[in-house]
Design a protein around this motif. Structure first.
Motif, PDB file in Angstrom:
ATOM      1  N   THR A 331       0.837  -1.201   0.000  1.00 58.79           N
ATOM      2  CA  THR A 331       0.000   0.000   0.000  1.00 58.79           C
ATOM      3  C   THR A 331       0.873   1.252   0.000  1.00 58.79           C
ATOM      4  OG1 THR A 331      -1.580  -1.230   1.328  1.00 58.79           O
ATOM      5  CG2 THR A 331      -1.935   1.127   1.163  1.00 58.79           C
ATOM      6  N   LYS A 363      -6.661  -7.316   3.190  1.00 58.41           N
ATOM      7  CA  LYS A 363      -6.018  -6.352   2.296  1.00 58.41           C
ATOM      8  C   LYS A 363      -6.744  -4.999   2.354  1.00 58.41           C
ATOM      9  CE  LYS A 363      -4.224  -6.473  -2.404  1.00 58.41           C
ATOM     10  NZ  LYS A 363      -4.223  -7.192  -3.670  1.00 58.41           N
ATOM     11  N   ASN A 364      -8.080  -5.045   2.275  1.00 56.53           N
ATOM     12  CA  ASN A 364      -8.859  -3.807   2.324  1.00 56.53           C
ATOM     13  C   ASN A 364      -8.692  -3.096   3.666  1.00 56.53           C
ATOM     14  OD1 ASN A 364      -9.756  -4.292  -0.229  1.00 56.53           O
ATOM     15  ND2 ASN A 364     -11.708  -5.186   0.400  1.00 56.53           N
ATOM     16  N   GLU A 367      -5.352  -1.335   3.732  1.00 53.92           N
ATOM     17  CA  GLU A 367      -5.340  -0.141   2.883  1.00 53.92           C
ATOM     18  C   GLU A 367      -6.078   1.009   3.548  1.00 53.92           C
ATOM     19  OE1 GLU A 367      -6.764  -0.809  -1.113  1.00 53.92           O
ATOM     20  OE2 GLU A 367      -5.022  -2.109  -1.520  1.00 53.92           O
ATOM     21  N   TYR A 370      -4.215   2.472   6.454  1.00 59.22           N
ATOM     22  CA  TYR A 370      -3.088   3.256   5.988  1.00 59.22           C
ATOM     23  C   TYR A 370      -3.503   4.659   5.623  1.00 59.22           C
ATOM     24  CZ  TYR A 370       1.699   1.953   5.219  1.00 59.22           C
ATOM     25  OH  TYR A 370       3.022   1.756   5.379  1.00 59.22           O
TER      26      TYR A 370
END
Ligand SMILES: Nc1ncnc2c1ncn2[C@@H]1O[C@H](COP(=O)(O)OP(=O)(O)OP(=O)(O)O)[C@@H](O)[C@H]1O
Ligand SMILES: [Mg+2]
Length: 469
Positions: A331, A363-364, A367, A370
């Motif tokens: 990311t 993963k989502n 992200e 972040y």
């Protein structure tokens, strides 16, 4: 023309096979058992080997092992009696190219030999290019240190160079498509097309014409002939996602392609030959669908030659930290953000979460954390989901303002029927929204971001009677 070795203890069987294969001008050698096969393999170059399973002096699996030791690019086709389907599966796992069940149809034998011969050529070209015989350690972007994922990577490395059909199972977001792509990338077909199709996205008739193509006039609206995805994937790989949803007609067509490479466009009686490797994925329990009479048993066995099951993330928590770090790095690079650490507590809250959406959800989450995190270190406060082990479905409440999730839909017990679950959830949300608008459809549609006609369709579908407005 290829040089083919036939290994079978029954002279009659060898004769039939040989005479079938000679029709395609192949050059045939025969061996009556394992020892004779070894002697033949020692001094000759063969392109393809056919071997029987049970012979007086040993088994077909030993012939397979001998071939693999001498030249792993030679495809081996196993001949089995229907009763020994498990042996067939085992031999595919050990690297056999294909298996044929007795009694054979001549055209099936010939098609298998031709496919194998072509494969041998591809493998050799590939080996020349790569300067190595087989790439056992395929490149892979499938991460995870758990034994389950290591086993998945090993199976991929083993089956990628073959033509074997692979059945990939696992919950949503576990990486089924990722695995399919890895198999293709590490196969001799890597430079040919990889075509992915989601069988659940089409109606029965549309799916058939999508996959197999159609002739002009095959159905209303078919104003010109069209090739299907199988033809588009010629010499490459076709990935059939949600393959459990195929209609009986589509299943019959698929079986034919798998058996002899022959394809029938909808509305045509003229078979076309295609060379396609098939990979399938499903979240369904296919054996159960076979028992329910919804899925052909013979097709199931063809598809399930090499099964790869990807367990859900919650069953391999040891993979979470490594994946989280990898996604964090990814990311940062992707979004050109400064690199940030995940705090120990953040890791801990992730480790306790059950990830109904599996790796995709992880993963989502990373992200989003972040992007939202203002501090240098990402803390547990960035993972609110990870505190409530349930799937939140936002239902906008009465006043029309965006609101935090109001209704939490319980994550269903496994196994569950996703379509049924989603429909029930959809119906539930529609009813609640309608009740919050006192039955006013126009307003309810607006709140749900639907057109009036889309809402009307759904009301009809779920048998909901609402007052007209
Ligand atoms: N082991 C893994 N290592 C790295 N990334 C992974 C791994 N498994 C899955 N992913 C990533 O997770 C996401 C979901 O994977 P994929 O689309 O292959 O899942 P799927 O099983 O096909 O899901 P669905 O059933 O919803 O179609 C992708 O972005 C994929 O790259
Ligand atoms: Mg998928």
């Amino acid at each position: 023309m290829a040089r083919i070795l036939i290994v079978d203890d029954e002279p009659h069987m060898r004769r039939i096979l040989a005479s079938n294969l000679r029709q395609d001008k192949h050059e045939i050698a025969e061996a009556a058992g394992v020892e004779e096969a070894r002697a033949n393999l020692g001094g000759n170059d063969f392109d393809v080997v056919f071997t029987d399973q049970k012979m007086p002096d040993g088994e077909g699996l030993e012939v397979l092992a001998t071939v693999r030791d001498s030249d792993a690019t030679i495809p081996v086709i196993m001949l089995t009696a229907l009763a020994s389907i498990e042996l067939a599966v085992e031999s595919m796992r050990q690297g056999a190219f294909d298996f044929l069940t007795k009694p054979f149809q001549p055209e099936v034998v010939r098609a298998a030999a031709n496919r194998a011969a072509q494969h041998a050529i591809l493998m050799r070209e590939n080996a020349l290019l790569k300067g190595t015989v087989v790439r056992l350690e395929g490149k892979s972007d499938i991460y995870g240190a758990s034994p389950a994922i290591q086993a998945v990577r090993e199976t991929i490395a083993r089956v990628a160079p073959t033509n074997a059909t692979v059945l990939i199972t696992g919950e949503t977001g576990t990486g089924k498509e990722l695995v399919a792509r890895a198999i293709h990338r590490n196969s001799p077909r890597a430079n040919k097309p990889f075509v992915a199709v989601n069988c659940a996205a089409f109606t029965e008739t549309l799916l058939e014409s999508e996959l197999f193509g159609h002739e002009k006039g095959a159905f209303t609206g078919a104003d010109r002939a069209r090739q299907g995805l199988f033809e588009a994937a010629h010499e490459g790989t076709l990935f059939l996602d949600e393959a459990g949803e195929m209609s009986a007609a589509a299943q019959a067509k698929l079986l034919r392609i798998l058996m002899d490479g022959q394809l029938l466009r909808v509305g045509s009686t003229k078979p076309r030959t295609v060379d396609v490797r098939v990979l399938v994925a499903t979240h369904r329990d296919l054996p159960q669908r076979v028992r329910d009479g919804l899925f052909r048993e013979d097709l199931y066995y063809r598809l399930a030659v090499v099964p790869i099951h990807i367990p859900p993330l919650r069953q391999r928590p040891e993979d979470i930290a490594g994946l989280a770090e990898r996604f964090a790095k990814h990311t940062a690079t992707e979004l050109s953000l400064p690199s940030r650490r995940l705090s120990a507590q953040a890791m801990q809250s992730l480790a306790q979460y059950d990830f109904p959406g599996n790796i995709r959800e992880l993963k989502n989450l990373i992200e989003r954390a972040y992007i939202l995190s203002v501090r240098e270190e990402i803390g547990p406060e960035n993972f609110p989901m990870a505190r409530a082990p349930e799937l939140s479905v936002a239902a906008s409440a009465g006043n029309g303002h965006a609101q935090p999730a109001q209704s939490a839909v319980q994550f269903p017990a496994e196994p569950f029927d996703l379509t049924g679950f989603l429909e029930k959830t959809e119906k539930d949300l529609i009813l609640r929204t309608l009740s919050s608008t006192n039955g006013a459809q126009a307003e309810a549609a607006r709140r749900m971001g639907l057109s009036r006609s889309a809402l009307a369709y759904k009301l009809n579908k779920y048998g909901i009677r609402a007052s007209a407005d």
